[in-house]
Design an enzyme around this catalytic site. Structure first.
Site, PDB file in Angstrom:
ATOM      1  N   CYS A   1      20.248  52.798  33.340  1.00  0.00           N
ATOM      2  CA  CYS A   1      21.015  51.654  33.861  1.00  0.00           C
ATOM      3  C   CYS A   1      20.257  50.341  33.656  1.00  0.00           C
ATOM      4  CB  CYS A   1      21.329  51.865  35.326  1.00  0.00           C
ATOM      5  SG  CYS A   1      22.339  53.344  35.633  1.00  0.00           S
TER       6      CYS A   1
ATOM      7  N   GLU B   1      21.424  57.794  48.123  1.00  0.00           N
ATOM      8  CA  GLU B   1      21.592  56.369  47.825  1.00  0.00           C
ATOM      9  C   GLU B   1      23.031  55.977  48.129  1.00  0.00           C
ATOM     10  OE1 GLU B   1      20.502  55.680  43.801  1.00  0.00           O
ATOM     11  OE2 GLU B   1      18.371  55.997  44.156  1.00  0.00           O
TER      12      GLU B   1
ATOM     13  N   SER C   1      20.567  52.375  46.016  1.00  0.00           N
ATOM     14  CA  SER C   1      20.345  52.250  44.585  1.00  0.00           C
ATOM     15  C   SER C   1      19.617  50.942  44.303  1.00  0.00           C
ATOM     16  CB  SER C   1      21.694  52.256  43.860  1.00  0.00           C
ATOM     17  OG  SER C   1      21.543  51.796  42.538  1.00  0.00           O
TER      18      SER C   1
ATOM     19  N   CYS D   1      16.121  58.675  33.746  1.00  0.00           N
ATOM     20  CA  CYS D   1      16.857  58.497  34.997  1.00  0.00           C
ATOM     21  C   CYS D   1      15.903  58.500  36.191  1.00  0.00           C
ATOM     22  CB  CYS D   1      17.938  59.572  35.135  1.00  0.00           C
ATOM     23  SG  CYS D   1      19.199  59.157  36.363  1.00  0.00           S
TER      24      CYS D   1
END
Length: 556
Positions: A196, A446, A472, A124
């Site tokens: 992600c 973010e 982000s 992450c």
């Protein structure tokens, strides 16, 4: 192997260290194990979120490799904050702060137990830069391993990521999507473990550390759930012991040239603006001069050649199938943009690593040098009377180059979503979100929830956003962050009022408000700093210590 226990012999050898050995033996380390080099496995495992969820298994595979190469692995854990889960809440303020805690905790464990080498296992967003900051401080032989990307979800016949969920939230809030559609995207977007999937912050930093040379080329782009990830982890464990044997340290790898290579990899992949913040901090820890203008200089000469979300079509597993991060390095070399002689943890130069990349025939993810998506990279640094110390925008090639409009001013991120839902943000507006900087937030949130809502509300092509907070890596559109100095320090954003005319020009690289110095001076005289939002604990400590975003938001 005793000659390789440069550090650990101070804690494991001789009669005076019997107490330390007794405690090591209590958890299963025998005399033979303690006579070998001690390799720390700095794990950022957590079951709060998918990015690092699979790291227990990967750590065991790293240990296999360390033992096979003649070392003794010692795993320890540090924290991780999920950006995707905390997004849009007060909890998001902890994300950037976690970078410092991760760095501090790895440094403390490695120093305290006098480890001989390190493997950092990261996923992450803040775990990768946090671990690299620690490596700079320790300068022990070390290698980084990125845990890999999540696979894309599927909705209505096309790939979806967490980016699509946040944009769907915006569409739902304005009546453009019903409950059932939102639920379907929510259920399908994240099918399993991994970070992600677009070229958001996690994959941006994964790309950068391989091109930087501190991670083994080809290791990070293998997706999280790919069975080959275990094989990679074993290889990395072996490499860690070999690095101790060779005495190769991070300071020999992370040079000015290597950092420029990493920045070029961000620019050519349309990577996250967070990379600017992180590499300013990383360069500072390594004692390497680096300024915001250096990002612009490198971006100017680097074409955008990799077609990845959020601005493009593909996700990280597609890049892996196309040839991986090695193919990105290969393109940079073909374009004459790679400092070829920079070292990597493999012992080979980054130029040699680039030459070894294998391109999949017919792939469309990485464009040829003579047919880029855009002639310059995705990062643009802006200056002006609203950003005397600079600010950053990511342009993937399709955004507006200029925008003029009235300011719609909000004193926190929390005020924006209700305004969008109520229709108070109109086409042409410049949404200004202030007091969200490193000190003012604190923690520089973010704003994917906000930017996703703007896009989801159908305003993505007509509204700009300006903030002293962050975005982000999944953000797209004309969204400008890291405005410095921040509002909480009396920066120009603090002086804005609703309706003030703002001009954004990414060609001239300016962001200005049409107010003369007399008016700005008058407003500045009337301005009072807001009271700190936290008065004790880690948040208050961070707010007191943190520097400007233009300096990497570091705390030393």
């Amino acid at each position: 192997m005793s000659e390789l226990t440069h550090q650990s012999r101070n804690i494991t050898s001789g009669p005076a260290r019997a107490g330390a050995r007794a405690m090591f033996k209590a958890v299963g380390f025998d005399d033979a194990a303690l006579a070998k080099p001690l390799i720390g496995i700095a794990n950022t495992w957590t079951e709060i979120g998918p990015c690092n969820f699979h790291f227990r298994q990967l750590a065991e595979k790293i240990k296999e490799g360390v033992r096979a190469a003649g070392g003794t692995p010692m795993e320890f854990n540090t924290i991780a904050v999920s950006d995707g889960i905390t997004m849009g809440t007060e909890g998001m303020k902890t994300s950037l702060i976690s970078r410092e805690v991760i760095a501090d905790s790895i440094e403390l464990v490695a120093r305290g137990h006098m480890l001989d080498g390190l493997v950092t296992l990261t996923g992450c967003d803040k775990t990768t830069p946090g671990a690299l900051l620690a490596l700079a401080r320790l300068d022990l032989p070390a290698v980084m391993l990125y845990g890999g990307s999540i696979m894309p979800g599927s909705y209505a016949g096309h790939d979806v990521t967490i980016q699509d969920v946040y944009e769907a939230i915006g569409a739902h809030a304005t009546g453009r999507m019903d409950d059932a559609q939102l639920k379907l995207i929510e259920d399908q977007a994240c099918p399993g473990a991994g970070s992600c999937g677009g070229q958001f912050t996690a994959n941006t930093m994964a790309t950068a550390i391989e091109v930087l040379g501190i991670a083994a080329m080809g290791s990070g782009s293998v997706p999280a759930v790919d069975p080959r990830k275990d094989e990679v982890a074993v290889q990395i464990g072996r490499m860690a012991v070999d690095l101790v044997r060779r005495g190769l340290r991070p300071s020999q790898i992370v040079t000015r040239e290597a950092i420029e290579n990493a920045i070029a990899s961000v620019a050519t992949t349309g990577g996250s603006t967070n990379s600017v913040l992180h590499f300013l901090a990383i360069a500072r820890e390594f004692g390497i001069p680096l300024e915001m203008e250096d990002f612009q200089r490198i971006s100017n000469r680097t074409p955008l050649m990799v077609d990845l979300k959020p601005g493009g079509r593909f996700v990280a597993p597609d890049l892996h199938r196309a040839g991986g991060i090695g193919l990105v390095a290969k393109r940079l070399k073909e374009a004459g943009l790679l400092h070829n002689q920079a070292l990597s943890v493999s012992g080979r130069t980054i130029g040699e690593e680039a030459d070894a990349a294998v391109e999949t025939p017919g792939q469309e993810v990485v464009r040829p040098v003579d047919n880029p998506i855009k002639k310059t990279g995705g990062l643009v640094v802006l200056w002006g009377n609203l950003a005397p110390e600079g600010c950053v925008v990511k342009l993937a090639g399709h955004e507006r180059a200029q925008h003029q409009g009235p300011a719609r001013v909000f004193d926190s991120e929390d005020e924006v979503l209700p305004a969008i839902r109520a229709g108070r943000v109109q086409p042409g507006d410049v949404v200004v979100v202030r007091y969200e900087g490193p000190m003012g937030g604190p923690g520089m949130r973010e704003m994917l929830a906000v930017t996703g809502a703007i896009v989801g509300a159908g305003l993505g092509e007509t509204v700009a956003l300006l903030t002293d907070g962050r975005f982000s890596g999944a953000t797209r559109g004309l969204m400008i962050g890291h405005v410095s100095p921040e509002a909480a320090r009396g920066g120009p954003l603090a002086l804005l009022r609703d309706g003030d005319p703002i001009t954004i020009d990414t060609v001239a690289r300016r962001v200005d408000v049409a107010l003369d110095e007399t008016e700005l001076a008058s407003r500045r005289q009337a301005w009072h700093a807001p009271a700190p939002r936290y008065t004790h604990g880690v948040m208050a400590k961070y707010a007191k210590l943190v520097s400007s975003a233009s300096q990497g938001a570091v705390t030393i």
